[in-house]
Enzyme design. Structure first.
Site, PDB file in Angstrom:
ATOM      1  N   HIS A 178     -38.712 -35.930  46.911  1.00  0.00           N
ATOM      2  CA  HIS A 178     -37.941 -36.358  48.080  1.00  0.00           C
ATOM      3  C   HIS A 178     -36.983 -37.468  47.662  1.00  0.00           C
ATOM      4  O   HIS A 178     -37.405 -38.516  47.157  1.00  0.00           O
ATOM      5  CB  HIS A 178     -38.874 -36.839  49.192  1.00  0.00           C
ATOM      6  CG  HIS A 178     -39.636 -35.729  49.834  1.00  0.00           C
ATOM      7  ND1 HIS A 178     -40.899 -35.886  50.370  1.00  0.00           N
ATOM      8  CD2 HIS A 178     -39.323 -34.419  50.029  1.00  0.00           C
ATOM      9  CE1 HIS A 178     -41.312 -34.736  50.872  1.00  0.00           C
ATOM     10  NE2 HIS A 178     -40.372 -33.829  50.671  1.00  0.00           N
ATOM     11  N   ALA A 179     -35.704 -37.233  47.893  1.00  0.00           N
ATOM     12  CA  ALA A 179     -34.650 -38.066  47.315  1.00  0.00           C
ATOM     13  C   ALA A 179     -34.742 -39.533  47.719  1.00  0.00           C
ATOM     14  O   ALA A 179     -34.533 -40.426  46.897  1.00  0.00           O
ATOM     15  CB  ALA A 179     -33.291 -37.500  47.727  1.00  0.00           C
ATOM     16  N   HIS A 301     -45.187 -39.883  46.008  1.00  0.00           N
ATOM     17  CA  HIS A 301     -44.344 -39.878  47.201  1.00  0.00           C
ATOM     18  C   HIS A 301     -44.479 -41.241  47.887  1.00  0.00           C
ATOM     19  O   HIS A 301     -45.225 -42.103  47.441  1.00  0.00           O
ATOM     20  CB  HIS A 301     -44.779 -38.774  48.169  1.00  0.00           C
ATOM     21  CG  HIS A 301     -44.437 -37.387  47.714  1.00  0.00           C
ATOM     22  ND1 HIS A 301     -43.391 -36.673  48.237  1.00  0.00           N
ATOM     23  CD2 HIS A 301     -45.010 -36.589  46.777  1.00  0.00           C
ATOM     24  CE1 HIS A 301     -43.326 -35.482  47.653  1.00  0.00           C
ATOM     25  NE2 HIS A 301     -44.301 -35.413  46.755  1.00  0.00           N
ATOM     26  N   TYR A 303     -44.184 -42.797  52.290  1.00  0.00           N
ATOM     27  CA  TYR A 303     -45.049 -43.940  52.063  1.00  0.00           C
ATOM     28  C   TYR A 303     -46.292 -43.787  52.928  1.00  0.00           C
ATOM     29  O   TYR A 303     -46.375 -42.877  53.756  1.00  0.00           O
ATOM     30  CB  TYR A 303     -44.302 -45.241  52.417  1.00  0.00           C
ATOM     31  CG  TYR A 303     -44.059 -45.483  53.898  1.00  0.00           C
ATOM     32  CD1 TYR A 303     -44.827 -46.402  54.610  1.00  0.00           C
ATOM     33  CD2 TYR A 303     -43.074 -44.796  54.594  1.00  0.00           C
ATOM     34  CE1 TYR A 303     -44.619 -46.654  55.963  1.00  0.00           C
ATOM     35  CE2 TYR A 303     -42.863 -45.029  55.941  1.00  0.00           C
ATOM     36  CZ  TYR A 303     -43.625 -45.958  56.620  1.00  0.00           C
ATOM     37  OH  TYR A 303     -43.419 -46.183  57.965  1.00  0.00           O
ATOM     38  N   GLU A 376     -49.352 -41.184  48.107  1.00  0.00           N
ATOM     39  CA  GLU A 376     -48.337 -41.754  48.989  1.00  0.00           C
ATOM     40  C   GLU A 376     -48.348 -43.268  48.783  1.00  0.00           C
ATOM     41  O   GLU A 376     -49.279 -43.961  49.171  1.00  0.00           O
ATOM     42  CB  GLU A 376     -48.634 -41.401  50.449  1.00  0.00           C
ATOM     43  CG  GLU A 376     -48.502 -39.922  50.775  1.00  0.00           C
ATOM     44  CD  GLU A 376     -47.059 -39.494  51.010  1.00  0.00           C
ATOM     45  OE1 GLU A 376     -46.157 -40.375  50.983  1.00  0.00           O
ATOM     46  OE2 GLU A 376     -46.832 -38.287  51.220  1.00  0.00           O
TER      47      GLU A 376
END
Length: 414
Positions: A178-179, A301, A303, A376
């Site tokens: 995910h950018a 990833h 958060y 995360e």
């Protein structure tokens, strides 16, 4: 005195550069309490119905708070809907644009520093990350190998770094699917830094393991989030009238069944077909090369302080869930002991939400990696998954404690 023509030229250039960036002036972020299952379900329906509501954090669990960024034109209607259904909420960020100031000033301050001095203080751009990997390969040629494993849709080189090569047990770590989750590649770089400094002299569990690390899976989106839209999430290959696919919905295991959108304009767009994106194909091919030797797949990833393991497509648990849980708990316990930070551990569907087509499910089921975990990472307080550069050092050092503990547990078990 600076000639007036240069002053005017400078102002013009600033205006042009600013015009290329998407502005988040007036956007607000709300913290929404979900006290019942009906309220949690309502927020999921709202997210599906309006793609302009950008849920930075959304969980199916009662008691968790949702975090959502709302554009100015939707704020009145959004708050009215919450009030109608009795959801308590508060304003977390008054103006999202104001949170970007530290990013700009820090990038300017550190622009002239060598890459190896930047990883704790700034978010490196993709070209700088690749240069950093190449530099390590030259300086540490006996313990490091860098490979270009493919190219992104826009032609950017995607590289892996292998550390302590030649071992029978391999750990594959990736980040940046995910950018906008910049802290994930930053953490991957710190892991690389720590492993390169490690002497691998046989005195601990890590000496028996090779690491393959892909620090930025989605470089096109990552660069776009730096240059055009800070909160861009997807890849950049066009589909229909919109650009990009959610790479973490694009893997070919129960693809598209739940928690993924068929709309190309959605942030959770699953893609035209499984592995439609060159970036997810690269992850697939690298993991398949390691089939049988890869014992641990870890994808970073942000958060939310979660250690998540399969499944993401169902609330059923895999037969070996106790092994997954043991490794995840080892990471969470190490972090708690070191810093007091708490991580929630469990299967993706049961502790967060259902989302099919994720890389962790595919790695576990199809690449036959026995331990597959999504970590995360912590957020940045009021900045959500957008922690400022001043927060990088604390987050990456804390995260390494958990990653190392999980790696050691895997090395002992397999």
């Amino acid at each position: 005195m600076i000639p007036r023509v240069f002053v005017l030229l400078g102002l013009f250039l600033v205006t042009v550069v600013s015009a290329t960036q998407r502005s988040y002036d007036g956007f607000k972020v709300y913290n929404v309490q979900q006290e019942t299952q009906a309220q949690a379900d309502l927020l999921f329906r709202m997210a599906d119905a309006n793609h302009k509501l950008d849920f930075w954090f959304l969980s199916k669990r009662v008691g968790d708070n949702a975090t959502v960024m709302v554009p100015p034109e939707d704020q009145e209607r959004f708050m009215a809907s919450l009030e109608k259904y009795g959801l308590q909420f508060s304003e977390l960020i008054h103006n999202v644009e104001s949170t970007h100031e530290e990013f700009t000033s820090t990038a300017t301050r550190h622009a002239s520093l060598p890459a190896h001095r930047n990883i704790l203080t700034s978010y490196l751009r993709h070209a700088d990350i690749n240069a950093y990997l190449d530099e390590l390969a030259i300086k540490h040629s006996t313990k490091v190998a860098v490979h270009e494993v493919g190219q992104s849709h826009e032609g950017r080189a995607i590289k892996t770094i292998t550390i302590n090569p030649g071992k029978d047990k391999v750990i594959f770590l990736d980040a940046g699917i995910h950018a906008r989750e910049w802290i994930a590649p930053a953490t991957a770089l710190y892991v690389i830094d720590q492993l390169v400094k490690h002497n691998f002299n046989g005195d601990d569990a890590l000496s028996s393991v090779s690491w393959v690390i892909l620090p930025v899976v989605n470089p096109d989106g990552y660069e776009f989030s730096h240059e055009k839209d800070r909160f861009w999430r997807k890849t950049r290959r066009p589909s229909g009238n919109c650009a990009g696919t959610d790479g973490n919905r694009n893997f070919a295991f129960h693809w598209g069944e739940v928690g993924a959108s068929a709309s190309p304009c959605s942030d959770t767009y699953r893609g035209e077909a499984p592995f439609s994106e060159p970036e997810t194909k690269i992850v697939r091919e690298e993991l398949l090369k390691l089939k049988g030797s890869c014992k641990f797949y870890l994808t970073l990833h942000s958060y939310g302080n979660y250690m998540l393991y399969p499944w993401g497509w169902t609330d059923d648990l895999p037969a070996t869930w106790e092994d997954l849980d043991e490794v995840s708990q080892a990471g969470a316990a190490a972090i708690k002991q070191a810093t007091g930070t708490r991580y929630t551990v469990g299967s993706s569907t049961n502790v967060l939400y259902a989302a099919a087509g994720g890389s962790d499910d595919w790695a576990f089921a199809e690449a036959e990696v026995p331990i597959s975990i999504t970590m995360e990472l912590p957020g940045g307080g009021n900045s959500g998954f957008n922690p400022p550069p001043s927060a990088i050092e604390k987050i990456v050092k804390e995260s390494w404690v958990g990653i190392r503990a999980m790696a050691e547990k895997v090395a002992e078990k397999y």
